[in-house]
Design a protein around this motif. Sequence first.
Motif, mmCIF file in Angstrom:
data_model
loop_
_atom_site.group_PDB
_atom_site.id
_atom_site.type_symbol
_atom_site.label_atom_id
_atom_site.label_comp_id
_atom_site.label_asym_id
_atom_site.label_seq_id
_atom_site.Cartn_x
_atom_site.Cartn_y
_atom_site.Cartn_z
ATOM 1 N N MET A 1 25.857 64.428 38.839
ATOM 2 C CA MET A 1 26.712 63.423 38.243
ATOM 3 C C MET A 1 28.069 64.049 37.935
ATOM 4 N N THR A 2 29.125 63.415 38.370
ATOM 5 C CA THR A 2 30.473 63.891 38.114
ATOM 6 C C THR A 2 30.968 63.325 36.791
ATOM 7 N N VAL A 3 31.483 64.203 35.953
ATOM 8 C CA VAL A 3 32.077 63.774 34.690
ATOM 9 C C VAL A 3 33.590 63.826 34.852
ATOM 10 N N HIS A 4 34.218 62.691 34.636
ATOM 11 C CA HIS A 4 35.671 62.605 34.746
ATOM 12 C C HIS A 4 36.292 62.796 33.365
ATOM 13 N N PRO A 5 37.515 63.299 33.307
ATOM 14 C CA PRO A 5 38.169 63.470 32.008
ATOM 15 C C PRO A 5 38.259 62.135 31.260
ATOM 16 N N VAL A 6 38.021 62.191 29.987
ATOM 17 C CA VAL A 6 38.118 61.014 29.131
ATOM 18 C C VAL A 6 39.297 61.226 28.194
ATOM 19 N N THR A 7 40.153 60.246 28.107
ATOM 20 C CA THR A 7 41.287 60.310 27.190
ATOM 21 C C THR A 7 41.277 59.081 26.297
ATOM 22 N N LEU A 8 41.998 59.155 25.203
ATOM 23 C CA LEU A 8 42.099 58.029 24.286
ATOM 24 C C LEU A 8 43.116 57.043 24.839
ATOM 25 N N GLY A 9 42.673 55.836 25.148
ATOM 26 C CA GLY A 9 43.578 54.809 25.661
ATOM 27 C C GLY A 9 44.399 54.185 24.557
ATOM 28 N N ALA A 10 43.740 53.768 23.483
ATOM 29 C CA ALA A 10 44.435 53.140 22.362
ATOM 30 C C ALA A 10 43.478 53.017 21.191
ATOM 31 N N ILE A 11 44.047 52.906 20.036
ATOM 32 C CA ILE A 11 43.314 52.615 18.812
ATOM 33 C C ILE A 11 43.582 51.150 18.499
ATOM 34 N N ASN A 12 42.534 50.395 18.220
ATOM 35 C CA ASN A 12 42.659 48.967 17.950
ATOM 36 C C ASN A 12 42.375 48.705 16.477
ATOM 37 N N LEU A 13 43.268 47.959 15.837
ATOM 38 C CA LEU A 13 43.092 47.611 14.429
ATOM 39 C C LEU A 13 43.241 46.116 14.242
ATOM 40 N N GLU A 14 42.382 45.551 13.405
ATOM 41 C CA GLU A 14 42.566 44.182 12.960
ATOM 42 C C GLU A 14 43.443 44.223 11.713
ATOM 43 N N ALA A 15 44.282 43.200 11.546
ATOM 44 C CA ALA A 15 45.200 43.184 10.413
ATOM 45 C C ALA A 15 45.424 41.762 9.934
ATOM 46 N N ARG A 16 45.640 41.610 8.631
ATOM 47 C CA ARG A 16 46.022 40.299 8.106
ATOM 48 C C ARG A 16 47.376 39.905 8.683
ATOM 49 N N ASP A 17 48.275 40.891 8.829
ATOM 50 C CA ASP A 17 49.611 40.660 9.378
ATOM 51 C C ASP A 17 49.862 41.719 10.454
ATOM 52 N N PRO A 18 49.448 41.442 11.703
ATOM 53 C CA PRO A 18 49.565 42.445 12.765
ATOM 54 C C PRO A 18 50.982 42.985 12.965
ATOM 55 N N ALA A 19 51.984 42.126 12.911
ATOM 56 C CA ALA A 19 53.359 42.578 13.144
ATOM 57 C C ALA A 19 53.812 43.549 12.057
ATOM 58 N N SER A 20 53.499 43.237 10.814
ATOM 59 C CA SER A 20 53.897 44.101 9.709
ATOM 60 C C SER A 20 53.177 45.450 9.770
ATOM 61 N N LEU A 21 51.876 45.419 10.062
ATOM 62 C CA LEU A 21 51.127 46.675 10.138
ATOM 63 C C LEU A 21 51.594 47.507 11.330
ATOM 64 N N ALA A 22 51.915 46.854 12.448
ATOM 65 C CA ALA A 22 52.449 47.575 13.608
ATOM 66 C C ALA A 22 53.786 48.222 13.274
ATOM 67 N N THR A 23 54.610 47.554 12.478
ATOM 68 C CA THR A 23 55.893 48.118 12.070
ATOM 69 C C THR A 23 55.683 49.369 11.225
ATOM 70 N N PHE A 24 54.713 49.329 10.305
ATOM 71 C CA PHE A 24 54.392 50.517 9.511
ATOM 72 C C PHE A 24 53.995 51.670 10.420
ATOM 73 N N TRP A 25 53.037 51.421 11.333
ATOM 74 C CA TRP A 25 52.553 52.484 12.207
ATOM 75 C C TRP A 25 53.617 52.945 13.193
ATOM 76 N N ALA A 26 54.538 52.078 13.574
ATOM 77 C CA ALA A 26 55.660 52.496 14.417
ATOM 78 C C ALA A 26 56.530 53.500 13.672
ATOM 79 N N SER A 27 56.741 53.265 12.380
ATOM 80 C CA SER A 27 57.494 54.211 11.569
ATOM 81 C C SER A 27 56.755 55.531 11.417
ATOM 82 N N VAL A 28 55.436 55.479 11.338
ATOM 83 C CA VAL A 28 54.631 56.699 11.228
ATOM 84 C C VAL A 28 54.746 57.518 12.504
ATOM 85 N N THR A 29 54.588 56.860 13.666
ATOM 86 C CA THR A 29 54.474 57.577 14.933
ATOM 87 C C THR A 29 55.793 57.764 15.676
ATOM 88 N N GLY A 30 56.818 56.985 15.325
ATOM 89 C CA GLY A 30 58.084 57.062 16.047
ATOM 90 C C GLY A 30 58.113 56.195 17.288
#
Length: 131
Positions: A1-30
């Motif tokens: 069995m061949t094992v291919h590299p696994v990478t993190l595609g994305a982290i998914n979060l549910e939010a009461r206000d997705p746009a606002s939470l995305a803005t916070f995390w954008a400030s965190v990550t740049g």
Amino acid sequence: MTVHPVTLGAINLEARDPASLATFWASVTGSTPSPGGDTVHLPPAGPGGFAMFFRRQEGPRPERHAVHLDLTVPWGTRQAEVERLIGLGATCRWDVLDEFPHVQWTTLADPEGNLFCVAEHPPAQRAAQVP
């Protein structure tokens, strides 16, 4: 069995206000949020970064978080980064500073209560000196 590299595609979060939470995390990550319908995509800010998706929360938030993010910063910069994140709207929950010689961290909560940690790992020679 061949094992291919696994990478993190994305982290998914549910939010009461997705746009606002995305803005916070954008400030965190740049990164820059990219709204699309009912979701907001936050692409990786650069090589080695990670993507995030935010969508509207469909039910009550669980009391216990089974998964959280561990963000790593260079040794000696954790406290300054924690202060920056608090300025962006995070809340400090607790510090773990002397329990492990190979890492110290601060656990925070984002504006919607999702826990995440900011960790720093000492240089190898310092970790070896700690009893």
